[in-house]
Motif scaffolding. Sequence first.
Motif, PDB file in Angstrom:
ATOM      1  N   LYS A 244       0.848  -1.206   0.000  1.00 41.48           N
ATOM      2  CA  LYS A 244       0.000   0.000   0.000  1.00 41.48           C
ATOM      3  C   LYS A 244       0.879   1.250   0.000  1.00 41.48           C
ATOM      4  O   LYS A 244       1.894   1.291   0.688  1.00 41.48           O
ATOM      5  CB  LYS A 244      -0.887   0.013   1.249  1.00 41.48           C
ATOM      6  CG  LYS A 244      -1.822  -1.173   1.365  1.00 41.48           C
ATOM      7  CD  LYS A 244      -2.611  -1.125   2.673  1.00 41.48           C
ATOM      8  CE  LYS A 244      -1.719  -1.396   3.862  1.00 41.48           C
ATOM      9  NZ  LYS A 244      -2.445  -1.387   5.155  1.00 41.48           N
ATOM     10  N   GLY A 246      -0.497   4.630   0.484  1.00 48.84           N
ATOM     11  CA  GLY A 246      -1.311   5.777   0.888  1.00 48.84           C
ATOM     12  C   GLY A 246      -2.162   6.297  -0.254  1.00 48.84           C
ATOM     13  O   GLY A 246      -2.766   5.537  -1.006  1.00 48.84           O
ATOM     14  N   LYS A 247      -2.149   7.633  -0.416  1.00 45.71           N
ATOM     15  CA  LYS A 247      -2.977   8.267  -1.450  1.00 45.71           C
ATOM     16  C   LYS A 247      -2.572   7.826  -2.867  1.00 45.71           C
ATOM     17  O   LYS A 247      -3.355   7.951  -3.819  1.00 45.71           O
ATOM     18  CB  LYS A 247      -2.839   9.788  -1.318  1.00 45.71           C
ATOM     19  CG  LYS A 247      -3.926  10.539  -2.026  1.00 45.71           C
ATOM     20  CD  LYS A 247      -3.748  12.032  -1.883  1.00 45.71           C
ATOM     21  CE  LYS A 247      -4.861  12.729  -2.648  1.00 45.71           C
ATOM     22  NZ  LYS A 247      -4.716  14.171  -2.640  1.00 45.71           N
ATOM     23  N   GLY A 249      -2.244   4.929  -3.846  1.00 42.65           N
ATOM     24  CA  GLY A 249      -2.894   3.668  -4.194  1.00 42.65           C
ATOM     25  C   GLY A 249      -2.139   2.449  -3.703  1.00 42.65           C
ATOM     26  O   GLY A 249      -1.333   2.536  -2.767  1.00 42.65           O
ATOM     27  N   SER A 250      -2.365   1.332  -4.353  1.00 38.88           N
ATOM     28  CA  SER A 250      -1.785   0.076  -3.874  1.00 38.88           C
ATOM     29  C   SER A 250      -1.494  -0.813  -5.073  1.00 38.88           C
ATOM     30  O   SER A 250      -2.038  -0.604  -6.161  1.00 38.88           O
ATOM     31  CB  SER A 250      -2.775  -0.626  -2.937  1.00 38.88           C
ATOM     32  OG  SER A 250      -4.026  -0.776  -3.582  1.00 38.88           O
ATOM     33  N   PHE A 265      -9.325   6.553  -4.633  1.00 29.71           N
ATOM     34  CA  PHE A 265     -10.458   7.406  -5.019  1.00 29.71           C
ATOM     35  C   PHE A 265     -10.323   8.766  -4.339  1.00 29.71           C
ATOM     36  O   PHE A 265      -9.658   8.882  -3.313  1.00 29.71           O
ATOM     37  CB  PHE A 265     -11.768   6.754  -4.571  1.00 29.71           C
ATOM     38  CG  PHE A 265     -12.152   5.549  -5.392  1.00 29.71           C
ATOM     39  CD1 PHE A 265     -12.656   5.705  -6.682  1.00 29.71           C
ATOM     40  CD2 PHE A 265     -12.019   4.267  -4.886  1.00 29.71           C
ATOM     41  CE1 PHE A 265     -13.014   4.608  -7.441  1.00 29.71           C
ATOM     42  CE2 PHE A 265     -12.377   3.160  -5.633  1.00 29.71           C
ATOM     43  CZ  PHE A 265     -12.873   3.328  -6.918  1.00 29.71           C
ATOM     44  N   ALA A 267     -11.290  11.675  -1.842  1.00 33.74           N
ATOM     45  CA  ALA A 267     -11.961  11.628  -0.536  1.00 33.74           C
ATOM     46  C   ALA A 267     -11.840  12.982   0.145  1.00 33.74           C
ATOM     47  O   ALA A 267     -10.841  13.675  -0.040  1.00 33.74           O
ATOM     48  CB  ALA A 267     -11.311  10.552   0.332  1.00 33.74           C
ATOM     49  N   VAL A 269     -10.874  14.107   3.164  1.00 31.98           N
ATOM     50  CA  VAL A 269     -10.185  13.449   4.278  1.00 31.98           C
ATOM     51  C   VAL A 269     -10.319  14.257   5.577  1.00 31.98           C
ATOM     52  O   VAL A 269     -10.030  15.447   5.611  1.00 31.98           O
ATOM     53  CB  VAL A 269      -8.686  13.262   3.933  1.00 31.98           C
ATOM     54  CG1 VAL A 269      -7.961  12.528   5.055  1.00 31.98           C
ATOM     55  CG2 VAL A 269      -8.527  12.516   2.612  1.00 31.98           C
ATOM     56  N   ALA A 275      -7.348   4.033   7.265  1.00 27.60           N
ATOM     57  CA  ALA A 275      -7.346   3.705   5.832  1.00 27.60           C
ATOM     58  C   ALA A 275      -6.978   2.242   5.626  1.00 27.60           C
ATOM     59  O   ALA A 275      -7.657   1.495   4.911  1.00 27.60           O
ATOM     60  CB  ALA A 275      -6.349   4.605   5.093  1.00 27.60           C
ATOM     61  N   GLY A 276      -5.896   1.818   6.272  1.00 25.67           N
ATOM     62  CA  GLY A 276      -5.401   0.461   6.057  1.00 25.67           C
ATOM     63  C   GLY A 276      -6.382  -0.600   6.524  1.00 25.67           C
ATOM     64  O   GLY A 276      -6.565  -1.631   5.859  1.00 25.67           O
ATOM     65  N   TYR A 279      -9.372  -0.711   4.161  1.00 24.87           N
ATOM     66  CA  TYR A 279      -8.910  -1.269   2.886  1.00 24.87           C
ATOM     67  C   TYR A 279      -8.834  -2.796   3.013  1.00 24.87           C
ATOM     68  O   TYR A 279      -9.300  -3.538   2.126  1.00 24.87           O
ATOM     69  CB  TYR A 279      -7.534  -0.692   2.538  1.00 24.87           C
ATOM     70  CG  TYR A 279      -6.929  -1.259   1.278  1.00 24.87           C
ATOM     71  CD1 TYR A 279      -7.084  -0.618   0.051  1.00 24.87           C
ATOM     72  CD2 TYR A 279      -6.195  -2.455   1.310  1.00 24.87           C
ATOM     73  CE1 TYR A 279      -6.527  -1.146  -1.113  1.00 24.87           C
ATOM     74  CE2 TYR A 279      -5.645  -2.987   0.156  1.00 24.87           C
ATOM     75  CZ  TYR A 279      -5.815  -2.331  -1.048  1.00 24.87           C
ATOM     76  OH  TYR A 279      -5.264  -2.869  -2.189  1.00 24.87           O
ATOM     77  N   SER A 301     -10.328   0.144  -1.622  1.00 23.97           N
ATOM     78  CA  SER A 301      -9.914   1.555  -1.733  1.00 23.97           C
ATOM     79  C   SER A 301     -11.087   2.495  -1.438  1.00 23.97           C
ATOM     80  O   SER A 301     -10.912   3.539  -0.794  1.00 23.97           O
ATOM     81  CB  SER A 301      -9.388   1.847  -3.144  1.00 23.97           C
ATOM     82  OG  SER A 301      -8.396   0.927  -3.495  1.00 23.97           O
ATOM     83  N   ALA A 304     -11.856   2.489   2.242  1.00 18.38           N
ATOM     84  CA  ALA A 304     -10.872   3.328   2.944  1.00 18.38           C
ATOM     85  C   ALA A 304     -11.272   4.794   2.885  1.00 18.38           C
ATOM     86  O   ALA A 304     -11.179   5.525   3.881  1.00 18.38           O
ATOM     87  CB  ALA A 304      -9.490   3.120   2.325  1.00 18.38           C
ATOM     88  N   CYS A 305     -11.753   5.241   1.724  1.00 16.23           N
ATOM     89  CA  CYS A 305     -12.145   6.657   1.589  1.00 16.23           C
ATOM     90  C   CYS A 305     -13.290   7.004   2.527  1.00 16.23           C
ATOM     91  O   CYS A 305     -13.336   8.105   3.094  1.00 16.23           O
ATOM     92  CB  CYS A 305     -12.562   6.947   0.149  1.00 16.23           C
ATOM     93  SG  CYS A 305     -11.146   7.039  -0.929  1.00 16.23           S
ATOM     94  N   ILE A 308     -11.711   7.325   6.076  1.00 18.35           N
ATOM     95  CA  ILE A 308     -10.862   8.507   6.316  1.00 18.35           C
ATOM     96  C   ILE A 308     -11.634   9.822   6.177  1.00 18.35           C
ATOM     97  O   ILE A 308     -11.160  10.861   6.596  1.00 18.35           O
ATOM     98  CB  ILE A 308      -9.583   8.518   5.440  1.00 18.35           C
ATOM     99  CG1 ILE A 308      -9.908   8.528   3.951  1.00 18.35           C
ATOM    100  CG2 ILE A 308      -8.667   7.372   5.822  1.00 18.35           C
ATOM    101  CD1 ILE A 308      -8.671   8.539   3.058  1.00 18.35           C
TER     102      ILE A 308
HETATM  103  N1  LIG Z   1      -5.523  10.458   1.263  1.00 17.16           N
HETATM  104  C1  LIG Z   1      -6.123   9.393   0.721  1.00 17.16           C
HETATM  105  N2  LIG Z   1      -7.082   9.582  -0.221  1.00 17.16           N
HETATM  106  C2  LIG Z   1      -7.726   8.537  -0.786  1.00 17.16           C
HETATM  107  N3  LIG Z   1      -7.472   7.237  -0.460  1.00 17.16           N
HETATM  108  C3  LIG Z   1      -6.524   6.990   0.454  1.00 17.16           C
HETATM  109  C4  LIG Z   1      -5.795   8.043   1.101  1.00 17.16           C
HETATM  110  N4  LIG Z   1      -4.940   7.481   1.975  1.00 17.16           N
HETATM  111  C5  LIG Z   1      -5.105   6.144   1.896  1.00 17.16           C
HETATM  112  N5  LIG Z   1      -6.052   5.839   0.982  1.00 17.16           N
HETATM  113  C6  LIG Z   1      -6.519   4.497   0.557  1.00 17.16           C
HETATM  114  O1  LIG Z   1      -6.322   3.581   1.621  1.00 17.16           O
HETATM  115  C7  LIG Z   1      -5.402   2.556   1.224  1.00 17.16           C
HETATM  116  C8  LIG Z   1      -4.529   2.196   2.395  1.00 17.16           C
HETATM  117  O2  LIG Z   1      -3.902   3.351   2.877  1.00 17.16           O
HETATM  118  P1  LIG Z   1      -2.411   3.391   3.466  1.00 17.16           P
HETATM  119  O3  LIG Z   1      -2.228   4.771   4.010  1.00 17.16           O
HETATM  120  O4  LIG Z   1      -1.456   2.964   2.411  1.00 17.16           O
HETATM  121  O5  LIG Z   1      -2.445   2.285   4.617  1.00 17.16           O
HETATM  122  P2  LIG Z   1      -2.253   2.432   6.193  1.00 17.16           P
HETATM  123  O6  LIG Z   1      -3.420   3.204   6.720  1.00 17.16           O
HETATM  124  O7  LIG Z   1      -2.179   1.033   6.673  1.00 17.16           O
HETATM  125  O8  LIG Z   1      -0.943   3.196   6.375  1.00 17.16           O
HETATM  126  C9  LIG Z   1      -4.658   3.122   0.036  1.00 17.16           C
HETATM  127  O9  LIG Z   1      -4.204   2.093  -0.832  1.00 17.16           O
HETATM  128  C10 LIG Z   1      -5.717   3.999  -0.629  1.00 17.16           C
HETATM  129  O10 LIG Z   1      -6.586   3.234  -1.437  1.00 17.16           O
END
Ligand SMILES: Nc1ncnc2c1ncn2[C@@H]1O[C@H](COP(=O)(O)OP(=O)(O)O)[C@@H](O)[C@H]1O
Length: 340
Positions: A244, A246-247, A249-250, A265, A267, A269, A275-276, A279, A301, A304-305, A308
């Motif tokens: 993953k 974060g924003k 994608g993955s 997508f 969001a 925020v 988010a994780g 997801y 994904s 997660a939106c 957050i």
């Molecule tokens: N700012 C964001 N805007 C939109 N989607 C997000 C954002 N941050 C994370 N995501 C979504 O959540 C998934 C997991 O987030 P990530 O931050 O990578 O994991 P974690 O919360 O475990 O650190 C991402 O792959 C993405 O799809």
Amino acid sequence: MTNKPISFDASKPLDFVAVGRLCIDLNANEINRPMEETVTFTQYVGGSPANICIGMSRLGLKTAFIGKVADDQMGRFITGYLEREGIDTSGVTVDRTGAVTGLAFTEIKSPTDCSILMYRDNVADLKLEAGEVREELIAGAKLLLISGTALAKSPSREAVFQALDYAKRHRAVIAFDLDYRPYTWTSDEETAAYYNLAAEKCHIIIGTREEFDMMERLGGNPTRDDHITAAKWFQHSAGIVIIKHGKDGSIAYTDDGASHRARSFPAKVVKTFGAGDSYAAGFLYGLMQGWDIPASMEFGSAAACIVISSHSCSDAMPKAPQVHDYIERCLKGEIAGTSS
Ligand SMILES: Nc1ncnc2c1ncn2[C@@H]1O[C@H](COP(=O)(O)OP(=O)(O)O)[C@@H](O)[C@H]1O
Ligand SMILES: O=C(O)C[C@@H](O)[C@H](O)C(=O)COP(=O)(O)O
């Protein structure tokens, strides 16, 4: 889709069982300011595997939890919440040693500047013993989720390995959300060693780039290449590895050499944590519906939106129609993201 087929045994009565930490999130009510200026917090159930289990239950799956809570008001708050969410808590034991509930105070300075202040001395969740892991719950489940924080200390560490043994014996699919929380661990070498030992036994591994970096300190991937990271686990039990970003994608790799990239997508925020967990819940739910990996990633994904864009993690976990609706509205351009 993978060379090592990930198939969920439809004859099993339970869809999903998670093992690990049950905690409390105290999320700042006065958002967009530092903790020093925050005076009120809202209490939610927290802990990554708890959040994922709640997410799976909201999505309509039959779920159970294996863990340990403190013998106090917080412990009872957690168990009561799980029960109201329809989660089987027969595997949740109560600590009798005077251990306390782990607390996560969240600081929301801005939608992108969030941090967590953890109180985790003598916590009940790390007191789960191997003998308290109920074999019949794992035997009856299609999918077991473990999370890395439970490996930080004995006896919880042995409890996770016991759960992994039961899952292997009863042919449950095993997912590992790396969930690396540095403050729970004492040494980098110990952390990497136990993470790697557990990951070898898992069929689906989900983590951030930074979490995989922590595991790779024992072996070389100096360029932090996602493909090299994933390939290592295909030599063991894994059929799917998700990294993953974060924003950004993955990306999911499968052991047949394929990879799938999911964009995030838009969001609005509120805060980034959660988010994780959402997801993971959305992705695993998709796989269990028999969807392909891109569709499952898309669903994760979007879930997660939704989380957050909300104040909580557990309480904001969406139901399936909400996620489908979110995807549809994004595709129609009806949801604009925050600029950050
Ligand atoms: N700012 C964001 N805007 C939109 N989607 C997000 C954002 N941050 C994370 N995501 C979504 O959540 C998934 C997991 O987030 P990530 O931050 O990578 O994991 P974690 O919360 O475990 O650190 C991402 O792959 C993405 O799809
Ligand atoms: O896992 C914890 O103990 C805290 C969580 O409940 C918290 O809400 C959180 O940080 C979620 O983490 P993420 O989904 O990895 O962003």
